[in-house]
Enzyme design. Structure first.
Site, PDB file in Angstrom:
ATOM      1  N   LYS A  75      -3.607  -9.846  -7.808  1.00 34.51           N
ATOM      2  CA  LYS A  75      -4.067  -8.786  -6.904  1.00 34.51           C
ATOM      3  C   LYS A  75      -5.012  -7.855  -7.651  1.00 34.51           C
ATOM      4  O   LYS A  75      -4.797  -7.531  -8.827  1.00 34.51           O
ATOM      5  CB  LYS A  75      -2.855  -8.032  -6.362  1.00 34.51           C
ATOM      6  CG  LYS A  75      -3.180  -7.019  -5.266  1.00 34.51           C
ATOM      7  CD  LYS A  75      -1.903  -6.401  -4.701  1.00 34.51           C
ATOM      8  CE  LYS A  75      -2.181  -5.382  -3.625  1.00 34.51           C
ATOM      9  NZ  LYS A  75      -0.940  -4.809  -3.056  1.00 34.51           N
ATOM     10  N   SER A 150      -0.407  -4.903   1.725  1.00 31.43           N
ATOM     11  CA  SER A 150      -1.771  -4.939   1.216  1.00 31.43           C
ATOM     12  C   SER A 150      -2.067  -6.164   0.352  1.00 31.43           C
ATOM     13  O   SER A 150      -3.220  -6.421   0.002  1.00 31.43           O
ATOM     14  CB  SER A 150      -2.035  -3.671   0.386  1.00 31.43           C
ATOM     15  OG  SER A 150      -1.169  -3.609  -0.739  1.00 31.43           O
ATOM     16  N   SER A 174       4.380  -4.250   0.710  1.00 28.79           N
ATOM     17  CA  SER A 174       3.095  -4.938   0.567  1.00 28.79           C
ATOM     18  C   SER A 174       3.149  -6.293  -0.121  1.00 28.79           C
ATOM     19  O   SER A 174       2.131  -6.980  -0.205  1.00 28.79           O
ATOM     20  CB  SER A 174       2.093  -4.040  -0.162  1.00 28.79           C
ATOM     21  OG  SER A 174       1.731  -2.962   0.655  1.00 28.79           O
TER      22      SER A 174
END
Length: 484
Positions: A75, A150, A174
């Site tokens: 990420k 996210s 997330s």
């Protein structure tokens, strides 16, 4: 079955026997990315040159471990030395860190091979990945739908078979929510179990790094590699490391499972509720005792979270001012430069949360809002403590719905915020939790959330693995007509 979809034990043996090489694995990953990335948008940066160089080095060393040579995605809010790290924001559009996050040091030590940085909601603020500062990610199961957020890029990439596993971050859900939407496994460790050093902060008292993987066994292997105390992280917990793979026995006989009625009440889609109840029956048939309980303060969790996390975000994001790093938009004076830089660099959702947080912390409102939210957070944590005095795990849906259409909720932030209603209470309490696929509702994945006592990731993984072995399994998604 593609090379990246083989069981981790099989890959390990084939690498040991020199049937395959690290280069074979990275080329399979890069080929899959090239084949599917135009449809998904999962990556913000593909480090093909670095990945090939690391693969060559691994082949020369010849060392083999559980994670050796596995292609991974990271990420884009986790610092990677000399590789662009934007946190999904234009304000960091040209930022290249000079150091690796602790989790990267640990993964490289374990032999994993990063192929690139994954798309995300800007600074981790969002539940759909539509808040990326660059472009949205699409769900591999249905390209018209969101992958969740996210860590949507991470979940989509794993589901599409682009990488063997990914690291995401979880603030209010997330990791778990996008894992549910994309039909993969997503693990949020106990707050403090995994170092946050090198993680670009959203809300420091909530943020936690964890893996998204195809299977529970993979999640256990990754957690073994990244967990542990780090003196560079002031919130890192000095607790014993555990061999999590040893917990995957499949035996849950006599285990006491609590099911909060609030997690299966109003707002939970019928298809989601049905799949969760079927999963609970599987555990009951395996010998677990399933009982309904109550989390009386869960109804206040979303409101509490959206006071605390924006407050911390407003403080953390004050550093992005165009002076030290990142994007700068020149102005007539220093204050004008600050305003122009932040106006141009931050997206609408980030600005919204900075405003909310600044208001909650402002003079005259701190006691009424921020302090009150902290008190409610304590009540939510105490609710879980009372349940865990009598039960081993808490189980419910990861998300009240399956993946929704792109654009469906962007005009209504409050409706979007409610999408994390099942995951936020767990984050506020700092507990470990995992989302595992438990079937399809109307052709879309449903996630089962399993929550454990503090630092009992082994117990969470044990239950998740037992369900995975006996519950409903998902086939790979089809992306634009090509089987993945």
């Amino acid at each position: 079955m593609s090379l990246l979809q083989e069981p981790i034990g099989s890959l390990h043996k084939r690498l040991q026997g020199k049937e395959i090489t690290a280069t074979d694995l990275v080329e399979a990953s890069l080929a899959r990315i090239q084949e599917t990335e135009g449809k998904l948008g999962a990556f913000l940066k593909i480090d093909d040159e670095g990945a090939r160089a690391r693969a060559n080095k691994l082949d020369e060393q010849g060392e083999v471990g559980p994670l050796v040579a596995l292609p991974i995605g990271i990420k884009d809010n986790i610092s990677t030395q000399d590789v662009l790290t934007t946190a999904g924001s234009k304000i960091l559009g040209d930022y290249t860190p000079v150091y690796d996050a602790t989790v990267m040091d640990k993964l490289y030590y374990a032999g994993a091979n990063m192929v690139g940085k994954l798309n995300m909601d800007e600074f981790g603020m969002g539940s759909s990945n539509e808040n990326s500062g660059f472009f949205p990610v699409r769900n591999p199961w249905d390209l018209s739908r969101v992958p969740g957020g996210s860590s949507g890029g991470a979940a989509a990439s794993v589901a599409a078979g682009q990488v063997r596993f990914a690291l995401g971050s979880d603030t209010g859900g997330s990791i778990r929510q996008p894992a549910a939407f994309c039909g993969v496994v997503g693990l949020k460790p106990t707050y403090g179990r995994v170092s946050r050093y090198g993680l670009i902060a959203f809300a420091s008292s909530l943020d936690q790094i964890g893996p998204l993987t195809p299977t529970v066994e993979d999640a256990a292997h990754v957690l073994e590699a990244i967990a542990g105390y780090d003196h560079r992280d002031s919130t890192s917990a000095e607790v014993d490391n555990v061999k999590y793979t040893s917990a995957l026995t499949g035996d849950v006989k006599g285990l006491k499972v609590a099911v909060p009625r609030e997690f299966l009440g109003e707002g939970v889609e019928v298809g989601v509720k049905e799949k969760v109840k079927q999963a609970l029956k599987v555990l009951n048939d395996l010998g677990a005792e399933v009982e309904e309980v109550s989390l009386p303060h869960a109804e206040y969790a979303v409101a509490t979270y959206y006071l605390l996390s924006p407050a911390e975000a407003s403080s953390n994001l004050a550093r992005y001012d165009g002076v030290r790093f990142g994007t700068r938009v020149d102005g007539e004076n220093l204050i004008d430069m600050y305003c122009r830089t932040r106006s141009a660099g931050f997206g609408a959702e980030v600005k919204r949360r900075i405003m909310l947080g600044t208001y909650a912390l402002s003079s005259g409102y701190y006691d009424a809002y921020y302090l009150k939210a902290q008190q409610v957070r304590t009540l939510i944590r105490q609710d879980f403590e009372k349940i865990f005095a009598d039960y081993d795990v808490v189980i419910g849906p990861t998300s009240p719905t399956t993946a929704f259409k792109i654009g469906e909720k962007t005009s209504d932030p409050l409706t979007m915020y409610l999408n994390d209603i099942c995951t936020i209470p767990v984050s506020l309490a700092g507990l470990p939790a995992i989302s595992v696929p438990c079937g399809l509702a109307d052709g879309l994945p449903v996630g089962l959330q399993i929550v454990g006592k503090p630092f009992d990731e082994a117990g969470v993984l044990k239950v998740a693995h037992a369900y995975e072995q006996h519950g409903e399994r998902l086939s790979a998604p089809v992306i634009g007509g090509d089987a993945s």
